[in-house]
Design an enzyme around this catalytic site. Sequence first.
Site, short mmCIF file in Angstrom:
data_model
loop_
_atom_site.label_atom_id
_atom_site.label_comp_id
_atom_site.label_asym_id
_atom_site.label_seq_id
_atom_site.Cartn_x
_atom_site.Cartn_y
_atom_site.Cartn_z
N SER A 1 0.71 -1.30 0.01
CA SER A 1 -0.04 -0.08 -0.03
C SER A 1 0.86 1.33 -0.03
O SER A 1 0.39 2.37 -0.16
CB SER A 1 -0.95 0.17 1.35
N LYS A 2 2.14 1.17 0.25
CA LYS A 2 2.91 2.44 0.37
C LYS A 2 3.29 3.05 -0.98
O LYS A 2 3.03 2.53 -1.78
CB LYS A 2 4.45 2.05 1.23
N ASN A 3 3.47 4.41 -0.62
CA ASN A 3 3.56 5.56 -1.84
C ASN A 3 5.05 4.90 -2.75
O ASN A 3 5.08 5.29 -4.04
CB ASN A 3 3.71 6.64 -1.44
#
Length: 409
Positions: A201-203
Site C-alpha cells: 500500500s505504500k507510496n
Amino acid sequence: MQSAYSSKELAINGGPKTVNKHFQWPVFSNAEVNAVAAVVESGKWGNPDCGDEVLKFENEFAAFCGSNYAVTCVNGSVSLRLALMACGVKAGDEVIVPPYTFITTATSVIECNCVPVFADIDPETYNISPAAIEAAITPRTKAIIAVHFGGLACDMDAIMNIAHRHNLKVIEDAAHAHGAEYKGKKLGTIGDAGSFSFQSSKNLTSGEGGMVITDNDELFAMMHSLRNVGRMAGGQWYDHYNPGCNYRITQMQAVLLSQQLKRLDEQTRKRNENGLYLTTLLDEVDGISPLKRGAEITLHSYHIYIFKYDASRFGNLPKDQFAEMLAAEGVPCFKGYPHPLYKQPLFRNKNFMCYAIPETADYSQVYCPAAEQACTTDAVWILQHAMLGDKQDMEAFAQAILKIQRLVC
C-alpha cells in the site's frame, strides 16, 4: 432539518455512486516488467552480498533523500528494529512511541527487549505530541520513534530539541512519508535514522521491503551488519560479529523499486497538490475538519488524507457508518484504527513471550485522550492512490461527503 432528498439516493442503498473512477495502484508500465524480466533471465535473483541492483537502489534512494547511507531490508518493521538496535538500546530501556500508528512501531521496540511508552498525539495533526513526549521521559528512556503519520511531518524542531536536552536517539518512522519534506528537508534525514516501508500500500512499493537511512557512519555499519547475518565489511563470509539475521531483499525487488523511484517525486507533488485543493473544499463543509498543516510542511506525501468528522453535523450518524457510506459512494476511504495500540490484546494481556518487559509494565491504565477520540469518533482516512487523481476527483470526494450530509440530516 428535513432532507429534500431520499435516502434511496445513497449509493449504499442502491443509488448512483458519486465517484465512478478506479484509482489504480500500484502504477507501473513495461519498464517494471522488463526490469524484473532482465533479472529473471540473468539467473542472479538473490542478494548474497549486497548485489549490484540492491546496492544501486540503495544509492539512488540515499541520493533522493539527501542522506549518506541507505540499508535495505525485508520490511518496514525490521527496518525499525535495525535502527533501534544500532542506536544501542539495551534490555529494559524505554522507547517513546505514539499510540496512533501501525502496531509494528511498538512491537519493534518489544522485539529489541525494550519497553514501549505511549505518548499521546496532537489532536490537530495526529502526530506524536512534543509535550506528551517530554512528560513521558524517565531515567530509562533511550529513544523516541517519531511517526510521520499519513505523510504529515512531525514537529521535528521540538522533538530534536527534546532529544538533545535528554540525550535521546530519534528514529523517524517514515513508512508513510516517502518524498515528504519538513522545511525543505526530506523526512527520514532529520533524526538519527529514518525508517521506510515498501509494503504493497505504500507510496513507494515492491510488494514488501524496507529501508533505513542515516548520515552516521557507525549506525550504518551496524545496520548493514545486522541485516546481513552479523557480517562486517571486509570480513569472511562465515565470520559473524553481531546478532543479525538474513533480512536482505532480492534483486527483483531492487529493480522494481528503482523503476518506481523514478515516479515518486512527481507522484508526491501530485498528492501534495491534490491534498491542498481538497482541504480548501472540505474547509467549507460543516462538520469536516482537515488536519492542521503548518508552513513548515513544505511537501506532504498524503499516504493518507485524514479529516476529522463531527457526527453532530451529520444527524449523529456514527463515524463507522459514515465511512461505510462514503466508501459506497466510490471514495477510497477507511474509518481508521478501531482503538489505540495500548488497547490491543498484546498489551492488555501482556503477551510479551520471552521478551524482557518488566512485570511493572502495565498498559491497562494507559489513556491517551486525543488518540481515543481519533479512533472512536473523529478520524476518517482517504487512501493514497485516490490522491493521484485530478482536481475533478477531489471535487467529487467533497460532493460525496455533502451528499451524505444532505441525506442523513
